[in-house]
Write an enzyme that holds these catalytic residues in place. Structure first.
Site, mmCIF file in Angstrom:
data_model
loop_
_atom_site.group_PDB
_atom_site.id
_atom_site.type_symbol
_atom_site.label_atom_id
_atom_site.label_comp_id
_atom_site.label_asym_id
_atom_site.label_seq_id
_atom_site.Cartn_x
_atom_site.Cartn_y
_atom_site.Cartn_z
ATOM 1 N N GLU A 99 0.859 -1.186 0.000
ATOM 2 C CA GLU A 99 0.000 0.000 0.000
ATOM 3 C C GLU A 99 0.895 1.236 0.000
ATOM 4 O O GLU A 99 1.498 1.577 1.010
ATOM 5 C CB GLU A 99 -0.909 -0.013 1.231
ATOM 6 C CG GLU A 99 -1.793 1.211 1.376
ATOM 7 C CD GLU A 99 -2.508 1.258 2.714
ATOM 8 O OE1 GLU A 99 -2.670 2.374 3.265
ATOM 9 O OE2 GLU A 99 -2.893 0.187 3.227
ATOM 10 N N LYS B 159 -11.060 -1.754 6.734
ATOM 11 C CA LYS B 159 -9.822 -1.586 7.496
ATOM 12 C C LYS B 159 -10.190 -1.031 8.865
ATOM 13 O O LYS B 159 -10.710 0.077 8.964
ATOM 14 C CB LYS B 159 -8.880 -0.611 6.777
ATOM 15 C CG LYS B 159 -7.593 -0.357 7.549
ATOM 16 C CD LYS B 159 -6.677 0.625 6.829
ATOM 17 C CE LYS B 159 -7.047 2.059 7.090
ATOM 18 N NZ LYS B 159 -5.994 3.005 6.655
#
Length: 207
Positions: A38, A125
């Site tokens: 990420e 998340k």
């Protein structure tokens, strides 16, 4: 992409002051076996870096710290295969769904998680994960068993097993992985990969 991320089990959350620094982190993670990366918007001109690595055979490149729809669109056009936000954002959600890219919105409360699921997202998340800890995941999945959870913040090599025992689908790891020399990062990345594989092997045996 959701199934790919779940299979990997770990997403390295990368922040850097320059492309050179970021490349070092990326390559160290890949050498250690962590493929899902990420690349956050805290990296200057992050979309140029995404474009550089989008076709790397071992890398699964996503973008993080996405705050609005334009940021999401720019990164997707650069080659990001998934988008991660610190919180849920309606613009980002719309762009991701219109462009066919998986969105992992950041959530903290059960209400936020329910909203993210209602808007078509299967995995959220949980951020910041260290505020509530692993037991929060088990508590959430009791009434919402189908939600896929990726905690970010507070996950480290010593407690990663506890997170998986509580029911997470994968983990996001940033500062606890990206520390020390590049050799240290590579070694720790390999430790994470090996430990997660062992945890999952034990889960299959118990099942």
């Amino acid at each position: 992409m959701l199934e790919t991320i779940k299979k990997e089990g770990i997403v390295a959350v990368l922040r850097a002051k320059s492309h050179e620094e970021a490349r070092g982190y990326i390559n160290a993670c890949l050498k250690g076996g962590v493929k899902a990366l990420e690349l956050t918007y805290s990296i200057p001109n992050v979309n140029e870096l995404i474009a550089e690595y989008k076709d790397h055979e071992d890398a699964i490149i996503g973008v993080g710290s996405v705050l609005n729809g334009q940021m999401a669109k720019d990164s997707i056009l650069a080659g990001a295969k998934y988008v991660v936000s610190p919180g849920y954002n309606e613009e980002v959600n719309t762009v991701c769904h219109e462009m066919g890219v998986t969105y992992f919105p950041g959530c903290m409360t059960v209400t936020e998680i329910m909203n993210a699921l209602e808007k078509g997202n299967k995995m959220v998340k949980v951020f910041p994960g260290d505020v509530f800890g692993p037991k929060y995941v088990k508590a959430v999945k009791a009434p919402i068993p189908h939600v896929e959870i990726m905690p970010t913040g507070g996950v480290n090599i010593d407690n990663v097993e506890e997170w998986f025992k509580m029911g997470v689908s994968c983990v996001g790891v940033g500062s606890s992985l990206i520390k020390g020399s590049l050799e240290d990062i590579e070694k720790l990345a390999a430790e994470f990969v090996a430990k997660i594989a062992k945890i999952r092997d034990c889960e299959q045996v118990r099942a």
